[in-house]
Design an enzyme around this catalytic site. Structure first.
Site, short mmCIF file in Angstrom:
data_model
loop_
_atom_site.label_atom_id
_atom_site.label_comp_id
_atom_site.label_asym_id
_atom_site.label_seq_id
_atom_site.Cartn_x
_atom_site.Cartn_y
_atom_site.Cartn_z
N GLY A 57 -2.73 -1.60 1.23
CA GLY A 57 -2.32 -2.98 1.50
C GLY A 57 -1.51 -3.57 0.37
N CYS A 58 -1.90 -3.27 -0.86
CA CYS A 58 -1.19 -3.80 -2.02
C CYS A 58 0.22 -3.23 -2.10
CB CYS A 58 -1.98 -3.50 -3.30
SG CYS A 58 -3.62 -4.27 -3.30
N THR A 59 0.36 -1.97 -1.76
CA THR A 59 1.67 -1.33 -1.77
C THR A 59 2.57 -1.92 -0.70
OG1 THR A 59 0.76 0.70 -2.69
CG2 THR A 59 2.89 0.88 -1.57
N ALA A 62 3.59 -5.47 -1.95
CA ALA A 62 4.51 -5.40 -3.09
C ALA A 62 5.88 -4.88 -2.67
CB ALA A 62 3.91 -4.53 -4.20
#
Length: 163
Positions: A57-59, A62
């Site tokens: 999710g963070c990737t 970002a």
């Protein structure tokens, strides 16, 4: 019961809202340099908190900001990512996914605490974002974030800000 009420009331009192002055901070970023939020006065700032470098999710989130950087530049907006991962992990994440904005090392969760961002296990910030206007005030708080749509949502909200 009284203790629970007291803790809940304190948590609500520390919750930032639209119109509040964004808490200033000084912190290290990906390249080891230091930034201070107040140095971005005159620009809009997206301060997005995320749990952990190089996770799915963070990737996605970002990389959406990375891909839309030119759109944010046109909107006079700086993107800053914040997590409690150290600078080494931030550098790996930045290199692996060619991120084109700074990742802030929130050592000890001080920035999370200043912004009222909850953490899990005292180490992983919840996925929250703050849109800070050019005068240093919080324009909008996003306590629920859909990673695939968040960049577009922020762009629309920035366009709706008063000049």
């Amino acid at each position: 019961m009284f203790t629970f009420f007291l803790i809940s009331t304190l948590a609500l009192m520390s919750q930032l809202q639209a119109g509040d002055v964004a808490p200033n901070f000084k912190a290290q970023v990906t390249d080891g340099s230091w930034i201070e939020l107040s140095s971005f006065k005159g620009k809009n700032v997206i301060l997005f908190f995320y749990p952990e470098d190089m996770t799915s999710g963070c990737t996605i989130e970002a990389c959406s900001f990375r891909d839309d950087k030119s759109k944010f530049d046109e909107l006079n907006t700086v993107v800053l990512g914040v997590s409690m991962d150290d600078l080494n992990l931030h550098k790996q994440f930045t290199e692996k996914d060619r991120l084109n904005f700074p990742l802030i090392y929130d050592e000890g969760g001080k920035i999370c605490a200043a912004y009222g961002v909850p953490t899990e296990e005292g180490r992983y910030p919840r996925r929250w974002s703050f849109l800070i206007d050019k005068d240093g005030k919080i324009a909008k708080v996003y306590s629920t974030v859909k990673v695939r749509e968040h960049s577009e949502q922020l762009q629309a909200d920035i366009k709706a800000l008063p000049n």
